[in-house]
Design a protein around this motif. Structure first.
Motif, short mmCIF file in Angstrom:
data_model
loop_
_atom_site.label_atom_id
_atom_site.label_comp_id
_atom_site.label_asym_id
_atom_site.label_seq_id
_atom_site.Cartn_x
_atom_site.Cartn_y
_atom_site.Cartn_z
N VAL A 184 20.20 -46.32 -11.95
CA VAL A 184 19.04 -46.26 -11.06
C VAL A 184 18.14 -45.15 -11.58
O VAL A 184 18.59 -44.03 -11.81
N ALA A 185 16.88 -45.46 -11.76
CA ALA A 185 15.90 -44.46 -12.19
C ALA A 185 14.80 -44.40 -11.14
O ALA A 185 14.27 -45.42 -10.72
N VAL A 186 14.48 -43.19 -10.72
CA VAL A 186 13.42 -42.96 -9.75
C VAL A 186 12.38 -42.07 -10.41
O VAL A 186 12.69 -40.96 -10.84
N ALA A 187 11.16 -42.58 -10.51
CA ALA A 187 10.08 -41.81 -11.13
C ALA A 187 9.12 -41.31 -10.05
O ALA A 187 8.63 -42.10 -9.25
N ASP A 188 8.92 -40.02 -10.04
CA ASP A 188 7.91 -39.38 -9.19
C ASP A 188 6.74 -39.03 -10.08
O ASP A 188 6.89 -38.23 -11.01
N VAL A 189 5.60 -39.62 -9.83
CA VAL A 189 4.41 -39.33 -10.62
C VAL A 189 3.46 -38.53 -9.75
O VAL A 189 3.14 -38.92 -8.62
N GLY A 190 3.02 -37.40 -10.27
CA GLY A 190 2.09 -36.55 -9.55
C GLY A 190 0.74 -36.52 -10.24
O GLY A 190 0.66 -36.62 -11.46
N LEU A 191 -0.30 -36.39 -9.46
CA LEU A 191 -1.66 -36.28 -9.97
C LEU A 191 -2.19 -34.91 -9.55
O LEU A 191 -2.19 -34.60 -8.36
N GLN A 192 -2.58 -34.12 -10.52
CA GLN A 192 -3.09 -32.79 -10.25
C GLN A 192 -4.44 -32.59 -10.94
O GLN A 192 -4.76 -33.27 -11.91
N THR A 193 -5.20 -31.64 -10.43
CA THR A 193 -6.43 -31.25 -11.13
C THR A 193 -6.04 -30.33 -12.28
O THR A 193 -5.04 -29.62 -12.21
N ASP A 194 -6.85 -30.35 -13.32
CA ASP A 194 -6.53 -29.53 -14.49
C ASP A 194 -7.30 -28.22 -14.54
O ASP A 194 -7.18 -27.46 -15.50
N GLY A 195 -8.10 -27.94 -13.53
CA GLY A 195 -8.87 -26.70 -13.51
C GLY A 195 -10.18 -26.78 -14.27
O GLY A 195 -10.96 -25.84 -14.26
N SER A 196 -10.43 -27.89 -14.94
CA SER A 196 -11.67 -28.06 -15.70
C SER A 196 -12.47 -29.24 -15.21
O SER A 196 -13.30 -29.78 -15.93
#
Length: 141
Positions: free
Chosen positions: A78-90
């Motif tokens: 079983v594989a669970v992927a958590d994908v996060g989206l963040q700002t890069d500061g630019s």
């Protein structure tokens, strides 16, 4: 190098539009998540990426053990992927991935060795290496 598989997906309307594959198996509305100020109620690119990442990783584990004494069956992982989206500061954005992999029937050292080999061979890992922070944890039972 010969292409083993290719596909084509058309997106219309960005994050509030639709996506459709050339064979019509994938035909979904998209929506900006509520946490990002959207209406929610539909999938989004990050969920689709997480789904592909997890499924591809599972298959890579199965692939690297195919001709070994320690084989992993599709029902053992079983594989669970958590994908996060963040700002890069630019003014832009970056992704991160946390992948939790659980393999039944193996000791921890063997499972970690197999996951490391899978991570070295799979197309998603090769595509994102050096571009996206990826943290992988391995558990056994």
């Amino acid at each position: 190098m010969s292409t083993l598989y290719s596909t084509r997906v058309t997106a219309v309307g960005g994050r509030s539009g639709t996506i459709r594959s050339e064979d019509d198996f994938l035909d979904l509305p998209l929506a900006l998540p509520v946490t990002m100020g959207g209406k929610g109620g539909a999938t989004n690119p990050e969920q689709l990426f997480a789904a592909g990442y997890a499924a591809c990783f599972e298959n890579a584990v199965i692939h690297v053990t195919r001709n070994k004494a320690t084989r992993v069956k599709h029902t053992d992982i079983v594989a669970v992927a958590d994908v996060g989206l963040q700002t890069d500061g630019s003014g832009g954005f970056v992704l991160s991935v946390a992948l939790d992999v659980a393999i039944t029937g193996l000791d921890q050292a063997t499972a970690e060795e197999i996951v490391q080999a899978a991570n070295a061979t799979r197309p998603y890992s090769n595509a994102v290496r050096g571009n996206i922070d990826v943290a992988i944890t391995v558990a056994t039972s």
